[in-house]
Enzyme design. Structure first.
Site, short mmCIF file in Angstrom:
data_model
loop_
_atom_site.label_atom_id
_atom_site.label_comp_id
_atom_site.label_asym_id
_atom_site.label_seq_id
_atom_site.Cartn_x
_atom_site.Cartn_y
_atom_site.Cartn_z
N GLY A 184 -6.08 -36.80 31.48
CA GLY A 184 -4.94 -35.90 31.38
C GLY A 184 -5.05 -35.05 30.14
O GLY A 184 -5.85 -35.32 29.24
N SER A 185 -4.24 -34.00 30.07
CA SER A 185 -4.25 -33.11 28.92
C SER A 185 -2.85 -32.55 28.73
O SER A 185 -2.05 -32.49 29.65
CB SER A 185 -5.26 -31.97 29.10
OG SER A 185 -4.93 -31.19 30.23
N GLY A 186 -2.58 -32.15 27.49
CA GLY A 186 -1.29 -31.58 27.14
C GLY A 186 -1.44 -30.42 26.19
O GLY A 186 -2.54 -29.86 26.03
N TYR A 187 -0.35 -30.05 25.52
CA TYR A 187 -0.38 -28.93 24.60
C TYR A 187 -1.38 -29.14 23.47
O TYR A 187 -2.03 -28.20 23.01
CB TYR A 187 1.01 -28.72 23.98
CG TYR A 187 2.02 -28.08 24.90
CD1 TYR A 187 1.74 -27.85 26.25
CD2 TYR A 187 3.26 -27.69 24.42
CE1 TYR A 187 2.68 -27.26 27.08
CE2 TYR A 187 4.20 -27.10 25.25
CZ TYR A 187 3.90 -26.89 26.57
OH TYR A 187 4.82 -26.31 27.40
N THR A 188 -1.51 -30.40 23.01
CA THR A 188 -2.28 -30.67 21.80
C THR A 188 -3.60 -31.37 22.06
O THR A 188 -4.60 -31.07 21.43
CB THR A 188 -1.44 -31.54 20.84
OG1 THR A 188 -0.21 -30.88 20.57
CG2 THR A 188 -2.18 -31.78 19.54
N LYS A 189 -3.61 -32.31 22.98
CA LYS A 189 -4.77 -33.19 23.10
C LYS A 189 -5.17 -33.39 24.54
O LYS A 189 -4.42 -33.10 25.47
CB LYS A 189 -4.46 -34.54 22.44
CG LYS A 189 -3.28 -35.26 23.07
CD LYS A 189 -2.80 -36.39 22.18
CE LYS A 189 -1.52 -37.00 22.75
NZ LYS A 189 -0.92 -37.98 21.84
N VAL A 198 -7.08 -36.51 26.97
CA VAL A 198 -7.41 -37.93 27.01
C VAL A 198 -8.55 -38.13 28.01
O VAL A 198 -8.47 -37.67 29.16
CB VAL A 198 -6.20 -38.78 27.41
CG1 VAL A 198 -6.57 -40.26 27.39
CG2 VAL A 198 -5.03 -38.52 26.47
N LYS A 231 -9.03 -39.87 22.64
CA LYS A 231 -8.08 -38.77 22.48
C LYS A 231 -8.73 -37.72 21.59
O LYS A 231 -9.15 -38.02 20.47
CB LYS A 231 -6.77 -39.26 21.87
CG LYS A 231 -5.93 -40.09 22.82
CD LYS A 231 -4.53 -40.35 22.28
CE LYS A 231 -3.68 -41.11 23.28
NZ LYS A 231 -2.29 -41.31 22.81
N ASP A 281 10.00 -38.91 22.74
CA ASP A 281 9.57 -38.53 24.08
C ASP A 281 9.38 -39.80 24.90
O ASP A 281 8.27 -40.21 25.19
CB ASP A 281 8.29 -37.70 24.03
CG ASP A 281 7.91 -37.13 25.39
OD1 ASP A 281 8.78 -37.11 26.28
OD2 ASP A 281 6.76 -36.72 25.57
#
Length: 457
Positions: free
Chosen positions: A133-138, A140, A154, A269
């Site tokens: 998965g991925s998000g705004y910052t990192k 995985v 990460k 969160d």
């Protein structure tokens, strides 16, 4: 005559050539001066952006400095580790010393300061890498190290929103990578300080890229034990005992966070996606958005927690802090994201009264985007369905009033369907077997009052 014309034409050509040459030279000189002016302007702008980025970097360092303070019960080796590697000197003030120590801790990754046993050398032969998965910052990634040991990595998301916005603002990809990486560094230190069976285990980390000319700033990889992402839909189909075990793990984690070495830690969160299971044990895996201290306040109104269906206000203590705010936030989020889904349904009859006490509510539990299967229907009048009880209502409050007036009613569902006059359709039932996802539905489940013991005679 012909010679004169040719001579005039040749002269005109020469004059025109000279004029063109002069024009080109003038344009080149103007362009050179403009380029010198443009370069100076660009350099000035880049200098201002770099100073602004440096300010951001210093702020990020200050944010994680408290995480570097040793625990009272840390061993002597750890106290004599990185925090003492940079000795105070007359040329450095205290803040400079702390920043240098911080750099040693989170950038160089000194083994003396970390109990984890994996470093950059462990990542030299990674196999079977797959993005989880991925998000705004990192981002995985799950992978296997040498010997087949499964881990989760990460990394900074080079294509993420945080990185893209920073490069757009500051025009410095390397500096931005370092700035964005501070979330990972902070999470690494939190994992180091908050060691607990229900927190994902920090296996190691690598700061910088080994090889070539040395380590490149901003490159960070945090090495964690590998877990399985928590799937609530699948969990809802498991036996009640398994669901209870997940809730018990969560309670143990919340108790630890309330009394952690850093103080009361609040998960800002709090979502099921922040958790994984490792060999059936629930573990918190995402710590980049936490609060390690209760909020400051001037009045009770400053200590308000707002949730979609309920708000809480805690008293402002004489010390000017909202004592218990982080703990209250964690407990209520656990209630609305976990307990309401996992505990009440199909609980053993002998434990029903205890489950009711845990839920501690005489209202209705609201479950968004959920419906039911295996329903036990009952008939009512005037119903829109001949097989069950479907009535038109003005609102969820009216539906709850109707359900309370029906002794056999246990729950009701609002699907968003309406009558020709705009009233909502509510489906009432006696009980149900399972929860099922339904994008447009709201499920309201009645929580019965906890039976009270008879008064002493």
């Amino acid at each position: 005559m012909g010679h004169s014309l040719r001579a005039a034409a040749l002269l005109a050509f020469l004059v025109l050539s000279v004029l063109v040459s002069l024009l080109i030279t003038s344009l080149q000189q103007f362009g050179s001066g403009s380029s010198r002016f443009s370069n100076a302007t660009v350099e000035k702008e880049l200098g201002a952006l770099r100073r602004a980025l440096d300010l951001q970097l210093r702020e990020r360092r200050k944010e994680i400095l408290p995480l570097l303070l040793p625990n009272d019960d840390d061993d002597d080796d750890e106290k004599d580790g990185v925090l003492k590697e940079v000795q105070p000197s007359p040329e450095l003030d205290q803040n400079s010393v702390l920043d240098s120590s911080l750099w040693n801790e989170v950038t160089l990754g000194s083994g003396k300061a970390h109990r984890d046993h994996m470093g950059c050398e462990s990542l030299m032969d990674v196999r079977g890498a797959e993005v989880l998965g991925s998000g705004y910052t990192k981002v995985v990634v799950k992978a296997n190290l040498v010997g087949g040991e499964p881990v989760a990595l990460k990394l900074v998301n080079e294509q993420g929103v945080d990185m893209s916005k920073c490069v757009e603002d500051f025009k410095d990809p390397r500096g931005c990578r370092e700035l964005v990486s501070y979330k990972l560094r902070k999470e690494m230190l939190l994992l180091q300080r908050l060691r607990h069976p229900n927190v994902i285990k920090l296996m190691g980390h690598c700061s910088g890229v080994v090889g070539g000319g040395g380590r490149e700033g901003g490159r960070v990889a945090v090495i964690l034990e590998q877990g399985t992402p928590l799937q609530m839909i699948q969990l809802l189909q498991t036996p009640w005992e398994d669901r209870f075990r997940v809730c018990l793990d969560l309670v143990r984690l919340l108790h630890f966070l309330s009394w952690s070495p850093l103080g009361p830690v609040g998960l800002l969160d709090f979502q099921p996606r922040q958790f994984v299971t490792v060999s059936g044990q629930l573990k918190l895996t995402d710590l980049d958005d936490v609060s390690a201290e209760d909020a400051a306040c001037w009045a009770d109104a400053d200590c308000t927690l707002q949730f979609p269906h309920r708000n809480f206000t805690l008293p402002c203590s004489p010390r000017g802090v909202c004592e218990g705010l982080n703990e209250k936030r964690n407990i209520y989020n656990a209630y609305r994201f976990f307990f309401t889904y996992l505990l009440p349904h199909q609980a053993p009859p002998g434990l029903t009264h205890l489950v009711d006490q845990i839920m501690n509510s005489t209202d209705y539990t609201v479950m968004q985007d959920m419906s039911t299967s295996g329903n036990v229907e009952y008939r009512c009048w005037p119903s829109y369905s001949q097989q069950g009880c479907v009535l038109s209502v003005h609102s969820a409050r009216e539906a709850a009033y109707i359900c309370n007036s029906h002794p056999q009613c246990n729950s009701f569902t609002l699907t968003g369907q309406k009558t020709w006059s705009g009233r909502l359709l509510a489906s009432f039932r006696s009980s149900f077997g399972h929860l099922v996802p339904s994008g447009a539905s709201e499920l309201y489940v009645k929580n019965p009052k906890v039976p009270q013991p008879p008064p002493p005679s």
